[in-house]
Write a protein that holds these residues in place. Structure first.
Motif, mmCIF file in Angstrom:
data_model
loop_
_atom_site.group_PDB
_atom_site.id
_atom_site.type_symbol
_atom_site.label_atom_id
_atom_site.label_comp_id
_atom_site.label_asym_id
_atom_site.label_seq_id
_atom_site.Cartn_x
_atom_site.Cartn_y
_atom_site.Cartn_z
ATOM 1 N N SER A 40 2.763 11.921 0.538
ATOM 2 C CA SER A 40 3.658 11.346 1.561
ATOM 3 C C SER A 40 4.539 10.226 1.002
ATOM 4 N N ASP A 41 4.098 9.618 -0.099
ATOM 5 C CA ASP A 41 4.904 8.557 -0.685
ATOM 6 C C ASP A 41 5.978 9.096 -1.619
ATOM 7 N N ILE A 42 5.956 10.412 -1.850
ATOM 8 C CA ILE A 42 6.930 11.047 -2.748
ATOM 9 C C ILE A 42 7.928 11.899 -1.986
ATOM 10 N N ILE A 43 7.417 12.764 -1.103
ATOM 11 C CA ILE A 43 8.275 13.701 -0.376
ATOM 12 C C ILE A 43 9.247 12.928 0.513
ATOM 13 N N GLY A 44 10.509 13.283 0.412
ATOM 14 C CA GLY A 44 11.563 12.620 1.184
ATOM 15 C C GLY A 44 12.387 11.645 0.375
ATOM 16 N N GLU A 101 -0.139 18.616 -14.624
ATOM 17 C CA GLU A 101 1.155 18.192 -14.111
ATOM 18 C C GLU A 101 1.494 18.851 -12.782
ATOM 19 N N ASP A 102 2.266 18.136 -11.972
ATOM 20 C CA ASP A 102 2.835 18.675 -10.746
ATOM 21 C C ASP A 102 4.311 18.982 -10.980
ATOM 22 N N LYS A 103 4.852 19.839 -10.150
ATOM 23 C CA LYS A 103 6.275 20.145 -10.190
ATOM 24 C C LYS A 103 6.903 19.706 -8.865
ATOM 25 N N TRP A 104 7.905 18.883 -8.925
ATOM 26 C CA TRP A 104 8.575 18.433 -7.715
ATOM 27 C C TRP A 104 9.660 19.431 -7.328
ATOM 28 N N GLU A 154 21.237 15.079 -8.383
ATOM 29 C CA GLU A 154 20.712 14.051 -7.486
ATOM 30 C C GLU A 154 20.369 14.742 -6.179
ATOM 31 N N GLY A 155 19.124 14.619 -5.753
ATOM 32 C CA GLY A 155 18.708 15.311 -4.543
ATOM 33 C C GLY A 155 17.445 14.726 -3.959
ATOM 34 N N LYS A 156 16.983 15.338 -2.872
ATOM 35 C CA LYS A 156 15.817 14.851 -2.141
ATOM 36 C C LYS A 156 14.600 15.722 -2.435
ATOM 37 N N ILE A 157 13.459 15.078 -2.637
ATOM 38 C CA ILE A 157 12.199 15.802 -2.851
ATOM 39 C C ILE A 157 11.750 16.404 -1.525
ATOM 40 N N ILE A 158 11.606 17.734 -1.473
ATOM 41 C CA ILE A 158 11.196 18.415 -0.233
ATOM 42 C C ILE A 158 9.800 19.017 -0.349
ATOM 43 N N GLY A 159 9.195 18.906 -1.513
ATOM 44 C CA GLY A 159 7.847 19.435 -1.689
ATOM 45 C C GLY A 159 7.325 19.150 -3.082
ATOM 46 N N VAL A 160 6.029 19.354 -3.246
ATOM 47 C CA VAL A 160 5.382 19.199 -4.553
ATOM 48 C C VAL A 160 4.493 20.411 -4.785
ATOM 49 N N TYR A 161 4.667 21.062 -5.935
ATOM 50 C CA TYR A 161 3.780 22.159 -6.315
ATOM 51 C C TYR A 161 2.718 21.592 -7.241
ATOM 52 N N HIS A 162 1.494 21.514 -6.723
ATOM 53 C CA HIS A 162 0.371 20.945 -7.472
ATOM 54 C C HIS A 162 -0.353 22.060 -8.208
#
Length: 271
Positions: A163-167, A237-240, A223-231
């Protein structure tokens, strides 16, 4: 192998009679003693009696090819243990080995176990160094019901909070633009832009990787907004997932777009 056909996961007991007969024959073609045993148990209709009423058998298929199969069961071959649930009868046909295809079944079962509230998933094997590749760690040596010793591995079921990353808005560099080939695996062509966040380092010690959505053109920067994280379940590693536009991308769209690379890993998409 029919590469143009999608991989599908089928639950054996939910198939109709003709489909069961077809895929049961395929299971019987495995060159593995335990595979032959599974064929016999399924043919006799005694699988649930032996492994639990809620236990299931899953098939990974592509067209009419059976790639892998395994079970998701309440019990395994170890008596007098409270450990549950288990993955068992894990098998991949020789023609499909080398691409960690069984990982897609383990990933699917992991999500089922998670949705059912389990905190661990177990597997019994005589092979060292194999299931570590799929996110398992050695637990202990145990005794099977016929007296032999087996290695028991467990996989922790995790609940991540992004939640601190997405958005958040991020910017960075595209080092593998749309249409480029993978630096080591030349046959892998990137259908979307792939890069990293400038100056932000991930668990593998490299800059944080991102998949870029919202353009059909190769980019150099973004430049864009994080809409999800693939764990990734079996990696550090995760993929944003980063969007350049405000379109509401579905989970299915994202997973299909990144499957060209993530099909070789196990993971979960967090939104």
């Amino acid at each position: 192998m029919t590469e143009n056909k999608k991989l599908q996961i089928k639950e054996f007991f939910l198939l109709d009679k003709s489909e069961k007969e077809f895929w049961l024959t395929k299971i019987g073609e495995s060159d593995w003693r335990a595979g032959k045993s599974l064929f016999k148990i399924l043919s006799e209709g005694s699988f649930n009696q032996q492994y639990g009423e809620k236990s299931k058998v899953f098939l990974l298929t592509q067209g009419n090819n059976l790639i892998s199969f395994c079970s998701f069961s309440e019990r395994d071959e170890i008596p007098d243990t409270e450990l549950t649930p288990w993955i068992g009868f894990v098998y991949t046909f020789p023609a499909f080995r080398g691409k960690r295809r069984i990982g897609k079944l383990i990933e699917y079962i992991y999500r089922l176990a998670k949705n059912q509230g389990f905190k661990q998933l177990y597997i019994s094997t005589d092979q060292k160094g194999l299931y570590e590749n799929f996110g398992f760690s050695f637990l202990q040596t145990m005794t099977e019901r016929w007296g032999g010793k087996t290695l028991v591995y467990q996989m922790e079921i995790v609940h991540k909070d992004y939640s601190d990353i997405i958005g958040k808005t991020v910017r960075g560099t595209i080092d593998r633009p749309l249409g480029a080939s993978h630096p080591r695996h030349k046959e892998m062509i990137y259908p979307i832009n792939y890069g990293y966040v400038d100056g932000l380092f991930a668990g593998d010690g490299a800059e944080q990787d991102v998949y870029i959505f919202g353009t059909n053109q190769p980019l150099k920067t973004y430049e864009g907004k994080i809409i999800g994280v693939y764990h990734r379940l079996n990696d550090v590693e995760d993929k944003w997932i980063v969007a350049l536009d405000d379109r509401p991308y579905s989970d299915q769209e994202i997973l299909e777009a990144i499957s060209f690379q993530e099909q070789y890993f196990m993971g979960e998409l967090y939104r």
